[in-house]
Structures are given as structure tokens and as C-alpha cells.
Design a protein around this motif. Sequence first.
Motif, PDB file in Angstrom:
ATOM      1  N   VAL A 211       7.081 -79.709 -32.278  1.00 19.41           N
ATOM      2  CA  VAL A 211       6.705 -79.057 -33.502  1.00 19.41           C
ATOM      3  C   VAL A 211       5.989 -77.814 -32.854  1.00 19.41           C
ATOM      4  CG1 VAL A 211       5.116 -79.430 -35.567  1.00 19.41           C
ATOM      5  CG2 VAL A 211       5.996 -81.374 -34.274  1.00 19.41           C
ATOM      6  N   ALA A 212       6.331 -76.733 -33.704  1.00 18.17           N
ATOM      7  CA  ALA A 212       5.790 -75.369 -33.509  1.00 18.17           C
ATOM      8  C   ALA A 212       4.195 -75.429 -34.125  1.00 18.17           C
ATOM      9  CB  ALA A 212       6.669 -74.230 -34.179  1.00 18.17           C
ATOM     10  N   GLY A 213       3.641 -74.443 -33.279  1.00 14.76           N
ATOM     11  CA  GLY A 213       2.234 -74.452 -33.714  1.00 14.76           C
ATOM     12  C   GLY A 213       1.876 -74.169 -35.186  1.00 14.76           C
ATOM     13  N   ALA A 214       2.524 -73.252 -35.933  1.00  9.14           N
ATOM     14  CA  ALA A 214       2.358 -73.068 -37.361  1.00  9.14           C
ATOM     15  C   ALA A 214       2.694 -74.387 -38.097  1.00  9.14           C
ATOM     16  CB  ALA A 214       2.903 -71.901 -37.852  1.00  9.14           C
ATOM     17  N   ILE A 249      -7.518 -72.692 -32.361  1.00  3.75           N
ATOM     18  CA  ILE A 249      -6.283 -71.950 -31.745  1.00  3.75           C
ATOM     19  C   ILE A 249      -4.857 -72.159 -32.885  1.00  3.75           C
ATOM     20  CG2 ILE A 249      -7.108 -72.117 -29.534  1.00  3.75           C
ATOM     21  CD1 ILE A 249      -5.074 -74.260 -29.087  1.00  3.75           C
ATOM     22  N   ALA A 250      -5.000 -73.112 -33.408  1.00  5.26           N
ATOM     23  CA  ALA A 250      -3.798 -73.402 -34.307  1.00  5.26           C
ATOM     24  C   ALA A 250      -3.893 -72.400 -35.260  1.00  5.26           C
ATOM     25  CB  ALA A 250      -4.023 -75.004 -34.869  1.00  5.26           C
ATOM     26  N   LEU A 251      -5.088 -72.130 -35.836  1.00  5.19           N
ATOM     27  CA  LEU A 251      -5.144 -71.114 -36.911  1.00  5.19           C
ATOM     28  C   LEU A 251      -5.012 -69.351 -36.237  1.00  5.19           C
ATOM     29  CD1 LEU A 251      -8.119 -72.190 -38.843  1.00  5.19           C
ATOM     30  CD2 LEU A 251      -5.831 -72.416 -39.574  1.00  5.19           C
ATOM     31  N   THR A 252      -5.423 -69.316 -35.131  1.00  4.59           N
ATOM     32  CA  THR A 252      -5.487 -67.877 -34.564  1.00  4.59           C
ATOM     33  C   THR A 252      -4.304 -67.435 -33.595  1.00  4.59           C
ATOM     34  OG1 THR A 252      -7.107 -68.663 -32.747  1.00  4.59           O
ATOM     35  CG2 THR A 252      -8.104 -67.694 -34.694  1.00  4.59           C
ATOM     36  N   MET A 253      -3.634 -68.381 -33.053  1.00  4.16           N
ATOM     37  CA  MET A 253      -2.601 -68.107 -32.267  1.00  4.16           C
ATOM     38  C   MET A 253      -1.337 -69.350 -32.269  1.00  4.16           C
ATOM     39  SD  MET A 253      -4.725 -68.938 -28.698  1.00  4.16           S
ATOM     40  CE  MET A 253      -3.292 -68.835 -27.491  1.00  4.16           C
ATOM     41  N   LEU A 258       2.952 -75.151 -28.657  1.00  2.00           N
ATOM     42  CA  LEU A 258       4.057 -76.259 -28.646  1.00  2.00           C
ATOM     43  C   LEU A 258       3.506 -77.504 -28.714  1.00  2.00           C
ATOM     44  CD1 LEU A 258       7.150 -77.026 -28.983  1.00  2.00           C
ATOM     45  CD2 LEU A 258       7.413 -76.793 -26.493  1.00  2.00           C
ATOM     46  N   LEU A 259       3.595 -78.613 -29.720  1.00  2.00           N
ATOM     47  CA  LEU A 259       3.178 -79.754 -29.647  1.00  2.00           C
ATOM     48  C   LEU A 259       4.370 -80.713 -29.647  1.00  2.00           C
ATOM     49  CD1 LEU A 259       0.881 -81.706 -29.952  1.00  2.00           C
ATOM     50  CD2 LEU A 259       1.060 -81.532 -32.234  1.00  2.00           C
TER      51      LEU A 259
END
Length: 382
Positions: A211-214, A249-253, A258-259
Motif C-alpha cells: 500500500v502506497a503511503g497516500a 508522516i502519512a500526511l506530510t510525506m 510503503l506499507l
Amino acid sequence: MDVIPLDDLDRIDRAVWNELTGDGYPFLCHEFLTALEHSGSVSPRGGWRPQHLLALENGRPVGLLPLYRKSHSWGEYVFDQQWADAYRQHGLAYYPKWLTAIPFTPCQGPRWAVAPGVGNETVLTSWIEYLQDRAEREAVSSWHCLFPRPDEAETLRALGMSIREGVQFQWFNREYRDFADFLDTMTAAKRKMVKRERRKVEEQGIVMQRVAGADVTDEQWQAFYRFYAATYIKHHSQPYLNLDFFREIALTMPQRILLILAINGDRYVGAALSLIGADTLYGRYWGCDEEFSGLHFEACYYQGIDYCIANGLSRFDSGAQGEHKIARGFEPITTYSAHWLRDPGFADAVERFLEREKIGMRRYKLTAQGYLPFKHADPDRQ
């Protein structure tokens, strides 16, 4: 050259900081370091007092040095507790000390940033003179720079610091077409071992999801954090980071995250989190609810290797320790740390210790190279 201390990274504009550091190494970016501070994962109360140094030339920011005043040696992954014990036995105080490092992150990379056209050694010399003067006045025992790049370690050596060597294991992408192409470089026995480990994960009904961060949901972040915290609790310790850090960091970068989730039926049973650099994947945190055969290797190593090959990343840095990585294609590399101790007697003793230790580390690295699983020796290997 003026040196300005910053006890809070919010005192410097994010764009100014990131323009100097660039975006190739995610741990040095403003977003990562401020998330540590905002979440309280790094704080004076926890023994990490931020005292970052900003170098100014004619009022213009030209250099940045992450710096923490430490009252302990936890969360560093370069172990100097014996040095602290020796100080104590001689009636001296080892703490506080200064530390230039990424908290809780044993990943080699740049440890400072200097603007183009500005002399690197000129800025470093200004910082060192500042630290040595303040150390004398504030009774700080030492300054330590952990996991710098090899060229940075050489620069610090030339400026009079003692250099310590260590060994980690990293995977290198030698232009593999896919995972099968990578496996084809291994001996038959090791190739069968890896295939068997991956097959066991599937046979237990586990599906892996990247899962991509966004795209990570808050439910998935909570599941990941439960696994991450459980890893520490199993070892009778407390996690260094809190859920607020990961949420920030999920919000800012998010583009750097990568999860990898392990799913069994309708529930998450494990997860591994990596950060993405310009050419490197950094495997950082892992945990699971229960033990499944091969799941650790799949989540922490094989999924990351797959991702690097698919996305053209040249290296997979999976963090400290782990000799079991060798059989899975992770090669030994030398890591460095640099140390300055204010007390001349202890500085000489540490220098002699590091010279002896270096011999052992280099022998260990050579021995580890002998256990690599590849069919043919490659002169380009580290």
C-alpha cells in the motif's frame, strides 16, 4: 560563519531546510524530523533535547546539522555504554553528550547539509569549534556522529575525529529483470530455500498487500502500530515511536512511505513499513500478531526486493543486525560512526579500542562474504 542553535525545527522554514538537504534521503527531510518532535517521540523529557545547528553566511542559511543533547544512549544502534561505564568508574560524567544521528534509525546516509558553492570543511570546522567551546562551558563529554556516508566519515577523520566501523547487510539490485532473475544468481540449495519460504506463506492462506503511503487508511495505520508495538513488548521494552508520529508522516510525506500488509482471511496478521529514497528502499519497522512460517522473511525481505526490482531502486537497506539476511542475498557493508571526546585521556583510550575493534570487524565482514548464496563470486560486491 555564524552558528545558530535551534531547539525546535519549526523555527526554520520547511522549504529552507529541504532545499539544503534535498529529497533523496527521507530521514533528513524536515517532515520526518519534525514529526519526531511534534509527536513527542523525541523530546527533552525522553532524553533527546534538540539543539540543531544552523550555519549562516552573511545572514543566509548555508548549512544544517541535526543535533541532540542526550542523557542516555538508547535508540542509537552504535553502542557506547561501556564508555559511559568507564567514565563512571573514574568519577566522571559521560552524559550529557551530543549526538548527530537520525533518532532510532540505523540507516547510513547524509548527516548534514551544506549549500552548493560553500566549503564543506569550512562549515564543519565552524560547527566543531562551536561544539568544542560549548562542551567545555556546559560540561558535555563528547560529540558522536552515527551512520554517516563513507565520504563524510573520511572528512570527519581528517578533522580529527575517531572513526568506528561496523557491519550491516544490504541487498543490491544488479539490474535484475524480476525476482526469478535474482534467484537465478543463487546456488540451487539457497534458491530452493527462498522458494520454499515464499510458498509456505501462500500455503498458510496469507496474502501480501503493498500500500502506497497516500492510500493507507487509519484502520491500517492502527493495525500496523499494534504489530510494531508488539515487537517491542515481546522483548520487554517500550516502542520508541508513537502512533501520532506515523500519522503525521502519512500526511506530510506519503510519497516516501510503503506499507506491506499480511492478510489472513478477513484480518491483518502482520505488517512491515519502509521509507523510499531516491535510489534506496529503507526497511524500518515490522511486527505480527502471531507466528506464521516464513512471514518475517516475506514481509521484511522478499517483498522489499520485489519492490526494488519493479521500481528500479538500486539498494535495499533493511536496517541493523540480522546475519540470517546473508543466505537471502543481503551483502555485508561497512558502516561508520565518528566520535570526539573532550577528555584527552579517554579520547586516546577510545582511539586505541577502535583500532583493535576495526580489525575484528573487517575479519567478520570477510567471513560473512564467504557465506553469500551466489553461484559466482562478483568482484563488484561490497
